[in-house]
Motif scaffolding. Structure first.
Motif, PDB file in Angstrom:
ATOM      1  N   TYR A   4       0.812  -1.201   0.000  1.00 24.61           N
ATOM      2  CA  TYR A   4       0.000   0.000   0.000  1.00 24.61           C
ATOM      3  C   TYR A   4       0.850   1.256   0.000  1.00 24.61           C
ATOM      4  CZ  TYR A   4      -3.281  -3.577   0.997  1.00 24.61           C
ATOM      5  OH  TYR A   4      -4.018  -4.728   0.916  1.00 24.61           O
ATOM      6  N   LYS A  38     -15.991   7.991   5.009  1.00 29.55           N
ATOM      7  CA  LYS A  38     -14.879   8.452   4.171  1.00 29.55           C
ATOM      8  C   LYS A  38     -13.657   8.916   4.964  1.00 29.55           C
ATOM      9  CE  LYS A  38     -16.992   7.869   0.190  1.00 29.55           C
ATOM     10  NZ  LYS A  38     -16.511   6.876  -0.801  1.00 29.55           N
ATOM     11  N   ASP A  45      -6.343   4.247   6.263  1.00 27.65           N
ATOM     12  CA  ASP A  45      -5.662   3.757   5.061  1.00 27.65           C
ATOM     13  C   ASP A  45      -4.330   4.469   4.854  1.00 27.65           C
ATOM     14  OD1 ASP A  45      -7.576   1.845   4.337  1.00 27.65           O
ATOM     15  OD2 ASP A  45      -8.782   3.312   3.252  1.00 27.65           O
ATOM     16  N   HIS A  82     -15.410   0.246   6.344  1.00 30.04           N
ATOM     17  CA  HIS A  82     -15.251   1.048   5.126  1.00 30.04           C
ATOM     18  C   HIS A  82     -13.819   1.232   4.643  1.00 30.04           C
ATOM     19  CE1 HIS A  82     -19.492   2.129   5.266  1.00 30.04           C
ATOM     20  NE2 HIS A  82     -19.352   2.495   6.531  1.00 30.04           N
ATOM     21  N   ARG A  84     -10.294   0.796   2.856  1.00 24.11           N
ATOM     22  CA  ARG A  84      -9.919   0.155   1.585  1.00 24.11           C
ATOM     23  C   ARG A  84      -8.850  -0.905   1.786  1.00 24.11           C
ATOM     24  NH1 ARG A  84      -5.863   1.186  -2.173  1.00 24.11           N
ATOM     25  NH2 ARG A  84      -5.075   2.863  -0.855  1.00 24.11           N
ATOM     26  N   THR A  85      -7.969  -0.695   2.749  1.00 30.61           N
ATOM     27  CA  THR A  85      -6.846  -1.609   2.978  1.00 30.61           C
ATOM     28  C   THR A  85      -7.181  -2.559   4.125  1.00 30.61           C
ATOM     29  OG1 THR A  85      -5.762  -0.047   4.475  1.00 30.61           O
ATOM     30  CG2 THR A  85      -5.195   0.091   2.139  1.00 30.61           C
ATOM     31  N   SER A 435      -4.202  -0.928  -6.460  1.00 29.78           N
ATOM     32  CA  SER A 435      -5.506  -0.287  -6.384  1.00 29.78           C
ATOM     33  C   SER A 435      -5.327   1.209  -6.156  1.00 29.78           C
ATOM     34  CB  SER A 435      -6.340  -0.881  -5.244  1.00 29.78           C
ATOM     35  OG  SER A 435      -5.710  -0.685  -4.005  1.00 29.78           O
ATOM     36  N   GLU A 438      -8.428   6.064  -2.412  1.00 28.56           N
ATOM     37  CA  GLU A 438      -9.683   6.801  -2.418  1.00 28.56           C
ATOM     38  C   GLU A 438      -9.388   8.298  -2.500  1.00 28.56           C
ATOM     39  OE1 GLU A 438     -12.921   6.030  -2.362  1.00 28.56           O
ATOM     40  OE2 GLU A 438     -12.489   3.888  -2.597  1.00 28.56           O
ATOM     41  N   GLU A 441      -8.243   9.966   0.682  1.00 26.33           N
ATOM     42  CA  GLU A 441      -6.868   9.679   1.083  1.00 26.33           C
ATOM     43  C   GLU A 441      -5.930  10.718   0.486  1.00 26.33           C
ATOM     44  OE1 GLU A 441      -5.455   5.543   0.670  1.00 26.33           O
ATOM     45  OE2 GLU A 441      -7.545   5.029   0.299  1.00 26.33           O
TER      46      GLU A 441
END
Length: 509
Positions: A4, A38, A45, A82, A84-85, A435, A438, A441
């Motif tokens: 990441y 969010k 993340d 929620h 992402r990672t 990926s 967001e 981020e």
């Protein structure tokens, strides 16, 4: 580096990730959906990707009667649901040490005294060094009282070796006058470089890829003008209704909510000239030139359209109309569909109409920018050689299937000459193994780094309102309801007529 690692590198050394320095992030309105879905996941993340330092702290401010551990549980649950990672216990434990909560109202002096004490404690115990970012994830009505209290309690005072920044969520006012009033309040407390106006669309990887597509590839720039482009369509369609947000949405409408910021920013990025560099000042200069040259043709009855969704079918299920939604006043004239034609009066785009539309309860969720090209002046084929060919088109898909589609005519395999329309498709998901981060981020990291290229400045906000204000005033002057359109369809007939008068039709996403 782990999987990441930040894909956005320091421009001076692309081998190194950009890592924020020690700081405190204070979020006002932590009980709202934006914070839960969010902001909190984005903070985690960033930490999981190694982009936040050990000296980072997160402070929540809201009216709830919570202790620090109650807020920590809220953050934990939001991250679990929620983020992402993947969830990693060691990352969470490091974040947990810097999580604090302050209970109070926006006009509560005692609460802001506690906030000041909390921040000073973190500066000492976490080594955050007096660096503070205040994120106003609250309704616009709360901006002025919060910022006034921050100043009153000395929380906006920085020094040579530290910084204070404020983050403001759109909408930036509800018209030009209110946008200027809001700016007067913000400017009295913060310097322009300390103010970050969040438009999360500008943090999307695919929006930024528009700049790469244009300026990193020689093949597109020669035809990116009125000699070859017939018209441009910018669409942001949602397949949902207002979803219980009547208190916010009614009276504002979708033109103020989406068109003034997201769509006009997409127009500016599409139409801008090549900047001399990608520094913030250069990007803003080119976007402002476009917005200053943009206008809606004065026959608003011909070049604008508004609508309101009625009952219909969505995803195979019956849905109610806007006027039947909870909290919507009887006879509300708030539009849920808005479309306008914008002309950009400069040498590159003179004569090319830009059509912007946004709506709720459309057949599918999609955001895209589509450039349609003029037909070839001569086709050396017989009428039987070609099927009904459309125009060549370049479509930049912002969401949800991020990528680029190029539409052109090609020969059908066989012994005869037969031309048929085909598409060449590029998808991010199939081309890159990493990926995309967001949008929040990227934007939160840029705030903490003090890097402003993706944030619209006040002059851009005012230019956008100058384009839209006359249209909204015209709609308000009409003694009639917005045209009804059935949920699950592509909007009212007036939206289709607007393009048909110019000899075009909306492309079907």
């Amino acid at each position: 580096m782990n999987a990441y690692t930040n894909p956005l590198r320091d421009p001076q050394d692309r081998r190194l990730p950009r890592i924020a320095g020690p700081c405190v992030l204070v979020i006002f309105g932590v009980t709202g959906d934006l914070s839960r879905k969010k902001l909190m996941p984005a903070v985690y993340d960033l930490a999981n990707r190694g982009l936040l330092p050990p000296g980072f702290a997160l402070v929540g401010f809201a009216r709830r009667d919570w202790e620090n551990q109650d807020f920590a549980k809220v953050v934990h649950d939001a991250v679990k649901e929620h983020a992402r990672t993947p969830f990693r216990e060691e990352v969470w434990e490091q974040l947990l040490e810097g999580i604090r909560f302050v209970s109070g109202a926006f006009d509560d002096d005692a609460a802001f005294e506690r906030l000041g004490d909390t921040i000073r404690e973190l500066d000492t115990t976490r080594g955050t060094g007096g660096n503070h970012a205040f994120y106003l994830s609250i309704p616009p009505s709360g901006f002025e009282p919060v910022m006034t209290m921050l100043r009153k309690h000395g929380l906006t005072e920085g020094g040579e070796d530290n910084w204070n920044r404020v983050v403001i969520e759109k909408p930036f006012g509800h018209d030009l006058a209110s946008a200027r009033e809001l700016d007067a309040v913000v400017s009295s407390l913060f310097q322009p470089h300390e103010v970050f106006r969040i438009d999360h669309y500008l943090g999307k990887e695919t929006v930024q890829n528009m700049l790469a597509l244009r300026f990193a590839n020689q093949m597109f720039e020669p035809i990116w003008n009125n000699h070859y482009v017939s018209h441009v369509e910018i669409t942001m369609a949602e397949d949902i209704g207002i979803g219980g947000r009547a208190g916010y949405f009614d009276g504002i409408g979708i033109a103020r909510d989406v068109m003034q910021n997201h769509l006009l920013q997409l127009l500016a990025l599409t139409a801008m000239e090549e900047p001399t560099s990608f520094e913030a000042s250069q990007l803003r200069t080119e976007k402002k030139k476009v917005l200053a040259a943009a206008r809606v043709p004065e026959r608003y009855d011909l070049h604008t359209a508004r609508g309101q969704y009625a009952a219909g079918w969505q995803g195979g299920k019956p849905v109610i109309g806007y006027l039947q939604e909870d909290g919507v006043p009887e006879g509300s004239g708030t539009e849920t569909y808005a479309a306008i034609r914008v002309d950009v009066d400069n040498r590159r785009w003179a004569g090319v109409p830009f059509y912007l539309r946004t709506a709720k309860r459309m057949p599918r969720r999609v955001t895209e920018v589509a450039l349609s090209f003029k037909r070839a002046p001569h086709l050396p084929f017989t009428a039987t050689d070609t099927e009904e060919l459309g125009t060549n088109a370049l479509v930049m898909r912002i969401q949800p299937d991020e990528g680029v589609t190029l539409r052109f005519g090609a020969k059908v395999p066989g012994t005869q000459m037969e031309i048929r329309e085909v598409s060449m498709d590029f998808g991010y998901g199939g081309s890159f193994t990493e990926s995309s981060p967001e949008a929040y981020e990227r934007l939160i990291l840029d705030v903490l780094l003090g890097d402003p290229p993706l944030f619209p400045q006040q002059e851009e906000v005012e230019l956008s309102w100058k384009i839209l204000d006359p249209v909204i005033a015209y709609w308000a002057s009409l003694d009639e309801q917005p045209e009804q359109y059935e949920s699950g369809t592509w909007g009212p007939q007036s939206g289709h007529d607007m393009l048909a008068r110019d000899g075009f039709s909306w492309r079907r996403p």
